[in-house]
Design a protein around this motif. Structure first.
Motif, PDB file in Angstrom:
ATOM      1  N   ASN A 172       0.726  -1.225   0.039  1.00 47.57           N
ATOM      2  CA  ASN A 172      -0.172   0.037  -0.098  1.00 47.57           C
ATOM      3  C   ASN A 172       0.877   1.207  -0.035  1.00 47.57           C
ATOM      4  O   ASN A 172       0.434   2.327   0.425  1.00 47.57           O
ATOM      5  CB  ASN A 172      -0.782   0.110   1.100  1.00 47.57           C
ATOM      6  N   GLN A 173       1.945   1.094  -0.292  1.00 49.99           N
ATOM      7  CA  GLN A 173       2.905   2.380  -0.510  1.00 49.99           C
ATOM      8  C   GLN A 173       2.634   3.560  -1.335  1.00 49.99           C
ATOM      9  O   GLN A 173       1.795   3.235  -2.383  1.00 49.99           O
ATOM     10  CB  GLN A 173       4.288   1.861  -0.805  1.00 49.99           C
ATOM     11  N   ARG A 174       2.654   4.614  -0.662  1.00 51.29           N
ATOM     12  CA  ARG A 174       2.146   5.856  -1.513  1.00 51.29           C
ATOM     13  C   ARG A 174       3.113   6.268  -2.332  1.00 51.29           C
ATOM     14  O   ARG A 174       4.263   6.094  -1.999  1.00 51.29           O
ATOM     15  CB  ARG A 174       1.783   6.914  -0.369  1.00 51.29           C
ATOM     16  N   ARG A 175       2.639   6.734  -3.459  1.00 55.88           N
ATOM     17  CA  ARG A 175       3.970   7.310  -4.372  1.00 55.88           C
ATOM     18  C   ARG A 175       4.311   8.704  -3.989  1.00 55.88           C
ATOM     19  O   ARG A 175       5.159   8.949  -4.705  1.00 55.88           O
ATOM     20  CB  ARG A 175       3.129   7.235  -5.815  1.00 55.88           C
ATOM     21  N   ALA A 176       3.604   9.266  -3.457  1.00 58.03           N
ATOM     22  CA  ALA A 176       4.075  10.736  -3.124  1.00 58.03           C
ATOM     23  C   ALA A 176       3.483  11.163  -1.625  1.00 58.03           C
ATOM     24  O   ALA A 176       2.633  10.640  -1.088  1.00 58.03           O
ATOM     25  CB  ALA A 176       3.424  11.518  -3.995  1.00 58.03           C
ATOM     26  N   ASN A 177       4.145  11.988  -1.012  1.00 55.51           N
ATOM     27  CA  ASN A 177       3.841  12.620   0.467  1.00 55.51           C
ATOM     28  C   ASN A 177       2.609  13.434   0.076  1.00 55.51           C
ATOM     29  O   ASN A 177       2.462  14.174  -0.960  1.00 55.51           O
ATOM     30  CB  ASN A 177       4.966  13.594   1.050  1.00 55.51           C
ATOM     31  N   ARG A 178       1.671  13.453   1.047  1.00 58.90           N
ATOM     32  CA  ARG A 178       0.468  13.958   1.099  1.00 58.90           C
ATOM     33  C   ARG A 178       0.283  15.173   2.093  1.00 58.90           C
ATOM     34  O   ARG A 178       1.139  15.168   2.896  1.00 58.90           O
ATOM     35  CB  ARG A 178      -0.791  13.275   1.454  1.00 58.90           C
ATOM     36  N   ILE A 179      -0.236  16.241   1.604  1.00 65.49           N
ATOM     37  CA  ILE A 179      -0.228  17.382   2.524  1.00 65.49           C
ATOM     38  C   ILE A 179      -1.776  17.854   2.759  1.00 65.49           C
ATOM     39  O   ILE A 179      -2.649  17.550   1.730  1.00 65.49           O
ATOM     40  CB  ILE A 179       0.605  18.544   2.027  1.00 65.49           C
ATOM     41  N   PRO A 180      -2.182  18.136   4.044  1.00 65.12           N
ATOM     42  CA  PRO A 180      -3.543  18.444   4.362  1.00 65.12           C
ATOM     43  C   PRO A 180      -3.837  19.665   3.356  1.00 65.12           C
ATOM     44  O   PRO A 180      -3.164  20.642   3.298  1.00 65.12           O
ATOM     45  CB  PRO A 180      -3.475  18.667   5.854  1.00 65.12           C
ATOM     46  N   TRP A 181      -4.981  19.776   2.879  1.00 62.88           N
ATOM     47  CA  TRP A 181      -5.544  20.639   1.985  1.00 62.88           C
ATOM     48  C   TRP A 181      -6.973  20.709   1.914  1.00 62.88           C
ATOM     49  O   TRP A 181      -7.610  20.004   1.150  1.00 62.88           O
ATOM     50  CB  TRP A 181      -4.910  20.740   0.523  1.00 62.88           C
ATOM     51  N   GLU A 182      -7.659  21.832   2.374  1.00 62.22           N
ATOM     52  CA  GLU A 182      -9.235  21.717   2.536  1.00 62.22           C
ATOM     53  C   GLU A 182      -9.646  22.760   1.628  1.00 62.22           C
ATOM     54  O   GLU A 182      -9.476  23.950   1.955  1.00 62.22           O
ATOM     55  CB  GLU A 182      -9.721  21.841   3.921  1.00 62.22           C
ATOM     56  N   ARG A 183     -10.166  22.505   0.558  1.00 64.42           N
ATOM     57  CA  ARG A 183     -10.716  23.409  -0.467  1.00 64.42           C
ATOM     58  C   ARG A 183     -12.150  22.868  -1.015  1.00 64.42           C
ATOM     59  O   ARG A 183     -12.340  21.621  -0.901  1.00 64.42           O
ATOM     60  CB  ARG A 183      -9.925  23.713  -1.480  1.00 64.42           C
ATOM     61  N   PRO A 184     -12.955  23.828  -1.047  1.00 60.32           N
ATOM     62  CA  PRO A 184     -14.190  23.179  -2.024  1.00 60.32           C
ATOM     63  C   PRO A 184     -13.939  22.552  -3.245  1.00 60.32           C
ATOM     64  O   PRO A 184     -12.991  22.961  -3.791  1.00 60.32           O
ATOM     65  CB  PRO A 184     -15.201  24.561  -2.161  1.00 60.32           C
ATOM     66  N   VAL A 185     -14.682  21.714  -3.520  1.00 58.82           N
ATOM     67  CA  VAL A 185     -14.506  20.999  -4.858  1.00 58.82           C
ATOM     68  C   VAL A 185     -15.846  20.429  -5.704  1.00 58.82           C
ATOM     69  O   VAL A 185     -16.712  20.451  -4.812  1.00 58.82           O
ATOM     70  CB  VAL A 185     -13.385  20.074  -4.524  1.00 58.82           C
ATOM     71  N   ARG A 186     -15.803  20.618  -6.709  1.00 60.16           N
ATOM     72  CA  ARG A 186     -16.994  19.897  -7.638  1.00 60.16           C
ATOM     73  C   ARG A 186     -16.398  18.786  -8.593  1.00 60.16           C
ATOM     74  O   ARG A 186     -15.594  18.888  -9.166  1.00 60.16           O
ATOM     75  CB  ARG A 186     -17.689  21.089  -8.463  1.00 60.16           C
ATOM     76  N   ILE A 187     -17.196  17.917  -8.538  1.00 59.19           N
ATOM     77  CA  ILE A 187     -16.919  16.724  -9.559  1.00 59.19           C
ATOM     78  C   ILE A 187     -17.751  17.162 -10.731  1.00 59.19           C
ATOM     79  O   ILE A 187     -19.090  17.135 -10.463  1.00 59.19           O
ATOM     80  CB  ILE A 187     -17.068  15.366  -9.114  1.00 59.19           C
TER      81      ILE A 187
END
Length: 96
Positions: A11-26
């Motif tokens: 389950n190794q991640r390919r990149a580091n994640r950073i918290p980021w809260e923004r509104p989003v729409r699919i």
């Protein structure tokens, strides 16, 4: 669950994640709204307000408004994980 930062973990991640809260729409294929949870150089994790019929491997278009509200950023991606939540769902997207 194994630690995703351990080299060789399935389950190794390919990149580091950073918290980021923004509104989003699919925007497509199933319109939905929510917010980002975290982001990396290769993907984004979304928390949607409602359950949608999104499947792993499905192509999506997402729209994220700029902080100053003057425009939105459109990105294409592919769904790589879908998890139901108490309210809504979490969707992991690999960005193209």
């Amino acid at each position: 669950m194994k630690d995703r930062t351990i080299v060789g973990s399935p389950n190794q991640r390919r990149a580091n994640r950073i918290p980021w809260e923004r509104p989003v729409r699919i925007v497509s294929p199933h319109p939905a709204s929510g917010e980002t949870v975290n982001i990396s150089s290769v993907g984004v994790l979304l928390r949607l307000n409602e359950l949608k019929n999104l499947r792993c491997g499905e192509s999506v278009a997402i729209e994220i408004p700029r902080l100053d509200g003057t425009a939105t950023v459109m990105r294409q991606g592919r769904v790589v994980r879908v998890e139901p939540l108490e309210t809504g769902m979490a969707v992991a997207i690999d960005l193209i």
